[in-house]
Design a protein around this motif. Structure first.
Motif, mmCIF file in Angstrom:
data_model
loop_
_atom_site.group_PDB
_atom_site.id
_atom_site.type_symbol
_atom_site.label_atom_id
_atom_site.label_comp_id
_atom_site.label_asym_id
_atom_site.label_seq_id
_atom_site.Cartn_x
_atom_site.Cartn_y
_atom_site.Cartn_z
ATOM 1 N N PHE A 12 0.830 -1.206 0.000
ATOM 2 C CA PHE A 12 0.000 0.000 0.000
ATOM 3 C C PHE A 12 0.865 1.258 0.000
ATOM 4 C CE2 PHE A 12 -3.622 -2.706 0.993
ATOM 5 C CZ PHE A 12 -4.629 -2.069 0.268
ATOM 6 N N GLU A 13 2.063 1.181 0.558
ATOM 7 C CA GLU A 13 2.970 2.325 0.492
ATOM 8 C C GLU A 13 3.362 2.602 -0.959
ATOM 9 O OE1 GLU A 13 7.153 4.133 2.189
ATOM 10 O OE2 GLU A 13 6.711 2.034 2.588
ATOM 11 N N VAL A 14 3.637 1.550 -1.699
ATOM 12 C CA VAL A 14 3.923 1.718 -3.131
ATOM 13 C C VAL A 14 2.705 2.326 -3.827
ATOM 14 C CG1 VAL A 14 4.508 0.528 -5.279
ATOM 15 C CG2 VAL A 14 5.579 -0.188 -3.137
ATOM 16 N N GLY A 15 1.520 1.883 -3.430
ATOM 17 C CA GLY A 15 0.293 2.441 -3.996
ATOM 18 C C GLY A 15 0.174 3.929 -3.729
ATOM 19 N N PHE A 16 0.495 4.351 -2.512
ATOM 20 C CA PHE A 16 0.312 5.781 -2.232
ATOM 21 C C PHE A 16 1.378 6.639 -2.897
ATOM 22 C CE2 PHE A 16 2.407 5.490 2.153
ATOM 23 C CZ PHE A 16 3.286 6.562 2.050
ATOM 24 N N THR A 17 2.589 6.133 -3.053
ATOM 25 C CA THR A 17 3.594 6.930 -3.759
ATOM 26 C C THR A 17 3.267 7.017 -5.247
ATOM 27 O OG1 THR A 17 5.076 5.022 -3.997
ATOM 28 C CG2 THR A 17 5.436 6.488 -2.100
ATOM 29 N N THR A 18 2.767 5.928 -5.808
ATOM 30 C CA THR A 18 2.388 5.928 -7.224
ATOM 31 C C THR A 18 1.204 6.860 -7.457
ATOM 32 O OG1 THR A 18 3.175 3.649 -7.422
ATOM 33 C CG2 THR A 18 1.707 4.449 -9.149
ATOM 34 N N ALA A 19 0.205 6.797 -6.587
ATOM 35 C CA ALA A 19 -0.957 7.692 -6.706
ATOM 36 C C ALA A 19 -0.555 9.142 -6.472
ATOM 37 C CB ALA A 19 -2.043 7.263 -5.725
ATOM 38 N N MET A 20 0.423 9.365 -5.602
ATOM 39 C CA MET A 20 0.882 10.727 -5.345
ATOM 40 C C MET A 20 1.436 11.336 -6.640
ATOM 41 S SD MET A 20 3.505 12.054 -2.363
ATOM 42 C CE MET A 20 4.622 10.710 -2.641
ATOM 43 N N LYS A 21 2.220 10.564 -7.364
ATOM 44 C CA LYS A 21 2.766 11.036 -8.642
ATOM 45 C C LYS A 21 1.632 11.295 -9.629
ATOM 46 C CE LYS A 21 5.921 10.960 -12.163
ATOM 47 N NZ LYS A 21 6.674 12.141 -12.456
ATOM 48 N N ALA A 22 0.690 10.353 -9.724
ATOM 49 C CA ALA A 22 -0.410 10.471 -10.675
ATOM 50 C C ALA A 22 -1.381 11.595 -10.321
ATOM 51 C CB ALA A 22 -1.160 9.149 -10.764
ATOM 52 N N SER A 23 -1.402 12.017 -9.066
ATOM 53 C CA SER A 23 -2.368 13.035 -8.633
ATOM 54 C C SER A 23 -2.003 14.438 -9.090
ATOM 55 C CB SER A 23 -2.508 13.024 -7.106
ATOM 56 O OG SER A 23 -1.381 13.641 -6.501
ATOM 57 N N ASP A 24 -0.791 14.607 -9.593
ATOM 58 C CA ASP A 24 -0.341 15.915 -10.075
ATOM 59 C C ASP A 24 -0.513 16.986 -8.997
ATOM 60 O OD1 ASP A 24 0.830 17.583 -12.003
ATOM 61 O OD2 ASP A 24 -1.121 18.158 -12.839
ATOM 62 N N GLY A 25 0.116 16.736 -7.858
ATOM 63 C CA GLY A 25 0.047 17.701 -6.750
ATOM 64 C C GLY A 25 -1.306 17.727 -6.070
ATOM 65 N N LEU A 26 -1.963 16.581 -6.037
ATOM 66 C CA LEU A 26 -3.300 16.420 -5.450
ATOM 67 C C LEU A 26 -4.347 17.280 -6.156
ATOM 68 C CD1 LEU A 26 -2.441 16.210 -1.628
ATOM 69 C CD2 LEU A 26 -2.803 14.334 -3.237
ATOM 70 N N THR A 27 -4.141 17.529 -7.453
ATOM 71 C CA THR A 27 -5.109 18.312 -8.228
ATOM 72 C C THR A 27 -6.049 17.426 -9.039
ATOM 73 O OG1 THR A 27 -3.584 18.510 -10.106
ATOM 74 C CG2 THR A 27 -3.521 20.265 -8.437
ATOM 75 N N ARG A 28 -5.750 16.140 -9.163
ATOM 76 C CA ARG A 28 -6.619 15.208 -9.891
ATOM 77 C C ARG A 28 -7.377 14.373 -8.868
ATOM 78 N NH1 ARG A 28 -3.281 11.873 -13.519
ATOM 79 N NH2 ARG A 28 -5.287 11.344 -14.442
ATOM 80 N N PRO A 29 -8.701 14.428 -8.871
ATOM 81 C CA PRO A 29 -9.501 13.817 -7.800
ATOM 82 C C PRO A 29 -9.316 12.315 -7.603
ATOM 83 C CG PRO A 29 -10.868 15.294 -9.121
ATOM 84 C CD PRO A 29 -9.544 15.186 -9.808
ATOM 85 N N LEU A 30 -9.374 11.522 -8.655
ATOM 86 C CA LEU A 30 -9.302 10.072 -8.491
ATOM 87 C C LEU A 30 -7.932 9.620 -7.956
ATOM 88 C CD1 LEU A 30 -11.402 7.907 -8.741
ATOM 89 C CD2 LEU A 30 -10.590 7.455 -11.057
ATOM 90 N N PRO A 31 -6.827 10.047 -8.559
ATOM 91 C CA PRO A 31 -5.538 9.665 -7.980
ATOM 92 C C PRO A 31 -5.321 10.236 -6.572
ATOM 93 C CG PRO A 31 -5.232 10.410 -10.238
ATOM 94 C CD PRO A 31 -6.658 10.700 -9.849
ATOM 95 N N SER A 32 -5.888 11.411 -6.315
ATOM 96 C CA SER A 32 -5.762 12.003 -4.972
ATOM 97 C C SER A 32 -6.485 11.151 -3.938
ATOM 98 C CB SER A 32 -6.324 13.426 -4.952
ATOM 99 O OG SER A 32 -5.576 14.260 -5.810
ATOM 100 N N MET A 33 -7.671 10.654 -4.301
ATOM 101 C CA MET A 33 -8.423 9.790 -3.400
ATOM 102 C C MET A 33 -7.678 8.467 -3.202
ATOM 103 S SD MET A 33 -10.905 9.526 -1.388
ATOM 104 C CE MET A 33 -12.226 10.631 -1.754
ATOM 105 N N ALA A 34 -7.120 7.925 -4.286
ATOM 106 C CA ALA A 34 -6.343 6.688 -4.181
ATOM 107 C C ALA A 34 -5.136 6.886 -3.265
ATOM 108 C CB ALA A 34 -5.889 6.222 -5.562
ATOM 109 N N PHE A 35 -4.501 8.053 -3.368
ATOM 110 C CA PHE A 35 -3.375 8.378 -2.488
ATOM 111 C C PHE A 35 -3.813 8.333 -1.027
ATOM 112 C CE2 PHE A 35 -1.632 11.867 0.078
ATOM 113 C CZ PHE A 35 -0.341 11.396 0.268
ATOM 114 N N LEU A 36 -4.912 8.998 -0.714
ATOM 115 C CA LEU A 36 -5.380 9.048 0.674
ATOM 116 C C LEU A 36 -5.758 7.667 1.203
ATOM 117 C CD1 LEU A 36 -7.533 12.300 0.584
ATOM 118 C CD2 LEU A 36 -5.342 11.954 1.744
ATOM 119 N N VAL A 37 -6.467 6.891 0.404
ATOM 120 C CA VAL A 37 -6.882 5.553 0.830
ATOM 121 C C VAL A 37 -5.660 4.661 1.047
ATOM 122 C CG1 VAL A 37 -8.077 3.450 0.078
ATOM 123 C CG2 VAL A 37 -9.187 5.673 -0.177
ATOM 124 N N CYS A 38 -4.739 4.684 0.103
ATOM 125 C CA CYS A 38 -3.540 3.843 0.237
ATOM 126 C C CYS A 38 -2.672 4.283 1.409
ATOM 127 C CB CYS A 38 -2.730 3.858 -1.061
ATOM 128 S SG CYS A 38 -3.463 2.916 -2.403
#
Length: 106
Positions: A12-38
């Protein structure tokens, strides 16, 4: 049981770092939510693993799994370089994680 929980926490740590990159500074909702959940799941499972494992070992293994997984995600998904020395040191990190498992008193 503690080791299984810890490995899942590391994944899950790998999941949150990957989602963090995909979230574009927490500006994209779905990857940002995935970051928080992971992130929440990863920390929760790390806390649970401490019921079975020593703090230092658990934290080192958790960060090691996250580091190895994140480097692999960077190489395979983001085209980051996989030079000989980088792969060598990644291997050392993997062996260190395995070594901590074998020398742990739990």
């Amino acid at each position: 049981m503690g080791w299984l929980i810890l490995v899942v926490a590391g994944i899950f740590e790998v999941g949150f770092t990957t989602a963090m990159k995909a979230s574009d500074g927490l500006t994209r909702p779905l990857p940002s939510m995935a970051f928080l959940v992971c992130a929440i799941t990863s920390f929760y499972l790390l806390f649970r693993s401490l019921d079975y494992l020593p703090l230092g070992t658990a934290y080192a293994v958790w960060t090691g799994i996250g580091a190895v997984g994140t480097v692999l995600v960077g190489i395979f998904l983001y085209g980051e370089p996989a030079g000989l020395l980088r792969v060598f040191f990644l291997g050392l990190l993997i062996f260190s994680i395995i070594g901590l498992k074998f020398v742990s008193s739990q």
